[in-house]
Design a protein around this motif. Sequence first.
Motif, short mmCIF file in Angstrom:
data_model
loop_
_atom_site.label_atom_id
_atom_site.label_comp_id
_atom_site.label_asym_id
_atom_site.label_seq_id
_atom_site.Cartn_x
_atom_site.Cartn_y
_atom_site.Cartn_z
N GLN A 195 0.81 -1.20 0.00
CA GLN A 195 0.00 0.00 0.00
C GLN A 195 0.85 1.27 0.00
O GLN A 195 0.51 2.24 -0.65
N SER A 196 1.97 1.25 0.70
CA SER A 196 2.79 2.46 0.80
C SER A 196 3.35 2.89 -0.56
O SER A 196 3.36 4.08 -0.89
N SER A 197 3.81 1.93 -1.36
CA SER A 197 4.35 2.30 -2.68
C SER A 197 3.22 2.74 -3.63
O SER A 197 3.41 3.65 -4.43
N ALA A 198 2.05 2.13 -3.52
CA ALA A 198 0.91 2.53 -4.34
C ALA A 198 0.45 3.94 -3.96
O ALA A 198 0.15 4.77 -4.82
N PHE A 199 0.41 4.22 -2.66
CA PHE A 199 0.00 5.53 -2.17
C PHE A 199 1.01 6.60 -2.59
O PHE A 199 0.63 7.72 -2.98
N ALA A 200 2.31 6.28 -2.56
CA ALA A 200 3.35 7.21 -3.00
C ALA A 200 3.20 7.52 -4.49
O ALA A 200 3.37 8.67 -4.91
N ALA A 201 2.87 6.52 -5.29
CA ALA A 201 2.67 6.73 -6.72
C ALA A 201 1.45 7.61 -6.97
O ALA A 201 1.47 8.50 -7.83
N LEU A 202 0.37 7.40 -6.21
CA LEU A 202 -0.83 8.22 -6.33
C LEU A 202 -0.50 9.68 -6.00
O LEU A 202 -0.89 10.60 -6.72
N GLU A 203 0.23 9.91 -4.92
CA GLU A 203 0.60 11.28 -4.55
C GLU A 203 1.49 11.93 -5.60
O GLU A 203 1.35 13.12 -5.88
N LYS A 204 2.40 11.17 -6.19
CA LYS A 204 3.29 11.70 -7.22
C LYS A 204 2.49 12.13 -8.45
O LYS A 204 2.71 13.22 -9.00
N ILE A 205 1.55 11.29 -8.88
CA ILE A 205 0.71 11.63 -10.03
C ILE A 205 -0.15 12.85 -9.71
O ILE A 205 -0.29 13.76 -10.52
N ARG A 206 -0.71 12.87 -8.51
CA ARG A 206 -1.52 14.02 -8.09
C ARG A 206 -0.72 15.31 -8.14
O ARG A 206 -1.16 16.32 -8.69
N ASP A 207 0.50 15.29 -7.62
CA ASP A 207 1.34 16.49 -7.61
C ASP A 207 1.71 16.94 -9.04
O ASP A 207 1.75 18.13 -9.32
N GLN A 208 1.96 15.98 -9.93
CA GLN A 208 2.26 16.32 -11.31
C GLN A 208 1.07 17.00 -11.98
O GLN A 208 1.24 17.97 -12.72
N GLN A 209 -0.12 16.49 -11.72
CA GLN A 209 -1.32 17.07 -12.32
C GLN A 209 -1.63 18.45 -11.76
O GLN A 209 -2.10 19.32 -12.49
N VAL A 210 -1.37 18.68 -10.48
CA VAL A 210 -1.56 20.00 -9.89
C VAL A 210 -0.64 21.02 -10.57
O VAL A 210 -1.05 22.15 -10.86
#
Length: 85
Positions: free
Chosen positions: A54-69
Amino acid sequence: MRLLMQQRPDASDDAPRFVQLFLQPDLLGGYTLVRESGHIGGRSTVRREQFLDQSSAFAALEKIRDQQVKRGFQVMFTQGASAPR
């Protein structure tokens, strides 16, 4: 967990774009990150990534979110017990 992001409409006739991120556990103990993107009311593209924990999946989600922002998207809706920071 679900996260919906959208760009502000501009002066052109194009529909605004959206990005929707899902984080779901799978049957083997891993996690799937589903990313759907496209124009509102039009066709969309769906991509899936598998993660072992879960931690690596959550980190990937946050990275994509930050890129889109950085690209001008705004978070419109968040659903889930542990919403991203």
